[in-house]
Design an enzyme around this catalytic site. Structure first.
Site, PDB file in Angstrom:
ATOM      1  CE  LYS A  50      23.076 -75.088 -50.161  1.00 27.49           C
ATOM      2  NZ  LYS A  50      23.975 -74.690 -49.068  1.00 27.49           N
ATOM      3  CD  GLN A  94      24.828 -71.531 -47.420  1.00 27.02           C
ATOM      4  OE1 GLN A  94      23.986 -72.409 -47.658  1.00 27.02           O
ATOM      5  NE2 GLN A  94      25.990 -71.487 -48.053  1.00 27.02           N
ATOM      6  CG  ASP A 117      25.884 -79.007 -44.970  1.00 30.50           C
ATOM      7  OD1 ASP A 117      25.715 -79.141 -46.185  1.00 30.50           O
ATOM      8  OD2 ASP A 117      25.908 -77.901 -44.396  1.00 30.50           O
TER       9      ASP A 117
END
Ligand code: NAP
Length: 290
Positions: A50, A94, A117
């Site tokens: 990422k 995460q 997200d």
């Protein structure tokens, strides 16, 4: 029949080209904060990917690493600080978090405008309302983008989504059934009576189960479109590292399907690209609100 493979890397690269011009036109530099807790090696690889994507696109990234035994309250305070920080536009936690942490309540704390997200209840709720201009979870959004890129017709088609997690299967089903996509969707899960029969009726199968190569050629109608979301590590003594990545779909399905996505190199790169897209959207909206 040999399936045409949807190359997620090329699709993601096309998307990135488009993002570059949006980033240029935006009067703030998009900035993503990634929170990682603990030492899970796979999570660290995902975070590195990422951050590499951010660098490629000149998106600023801040990487916040915490030891495994960090108390939840410390992460809560960090999220509050990131919410209040006007210099950053996206916050990502995460997954997975250590078992003493409550991932859901931490997600609830993220400002929905910074929830890149797309896991905050406000953003998930918007999908149910058919409002698809918000933060959509990156993996199902990546699948939709890939289907669009591959010119896959969805309207009136029978789609089977295997898996009902909020982050992949359930959101995917809503996106496929939403006005404009117009597929007729069946959601298959661990209590479904006959998964094979459900799949055999499908024009489109999206497999998001987490069971290596579960979808067999005998489960797939000739000419169906099959998208493999699964990422599974399976032992493989022929590889130096002793394992390989496998999807949820058996590779021989390529002899039956008309279009298929590979693992690796299919949905994975699209997920990261959609995270970048959500971060750019969040920055654009911030700059419009200023
Ligand atoms: P998850 O939360 O574990 O959900 C798995 C789903 O599969 C559940 O809904 C479960 O049903 C269903 N299931 C399990 N066994 C089944 C069976 N035998 N038959 C039918 N359904 C069954 O997993 P997830 O987060 O959705 O992820 C799914 C897969 O996608 C994993 O391999 C993951 O690594 C991968 N993934 C990939 C990306 C990417 O970027 N490519 C991103 C996210 C996830 P119940 O609800 O009944 O338990």
């Amino acid at each position: 029949m040999t399936a045409v493979m949807l190359d997620g890397k090329t699709c993601a690269a096309d998307l990135e080209e488009n993002l570059k011009s949006r980033i240029k036109a935006c009067d703030v530099t998009p900035h993503l904060a990634v929170i990682i807790v603990g030492d899970d090696p796979a999570s660290h690889v995902y975070v590195r990917n990422k951050i590499r994507s951010c660098e490629r696109l000149s998106i600023k990234s801040t990487h916040l690493e915490f030891p495994e035994n960090t108390p939840q309250i410390d992460i809560e305070k960090t999220i509050q600080q990131l919410n209040d920080d006007d210099s950053l536009h996206g916050i990502l936690i995460q997954s997975p978090l250590p078992s003493h942490m409550d991932e859901e309540s931490l997600t609830d704390l993220i400002d929905p405008e910074k929830d890149v997200d797309g896991f905050h209840p406000t953003n998930l709720g918007r999908i149910v309302q058919g409002r698809l201009d918000g933060m959509i979870p990156c993996t199902p959004a990546g699948v939709m983008e890939m289907l669009r890129w591959g010119n896959v017709e969805l309207s009136g088609k029978k789609a089977v989504v295997i898996g009902r997690s909020f982050n992949v299967g359930m959101s995917q089903s809503l996106l496929l059934a939403a006005k404009g996509s117009d597929a007729t969707v069946t959601i298959v899960h661990s209590r479904t009576k006959d998964v094979q029969q459900e799949c055999l009726a499908a024009d489109i199968i999206i497999a998001a189960v987490g069971r290596p190569e579960m979808v067999q050629p005998s489960w797939v109608k000739e000419g169906a479109v099959v998208i493999d979301v699964g990422i599974n590590r399976v032992e493989d003594a022929t590889r130096e590292r002793g394992w390989r990545l496998a999807g949820d779909v058996h590779p021989d399905v390529a002899n039956i399907a008309s279009i298929m996505s590979p693992v690796p190199g299919g949905v994975g790169p699209m997920t990261v690209a959609m995270l970048m897209a959500n971060t750019v959207t969040a920055a654009e909206r911030f700059s419009q609100r200023k």
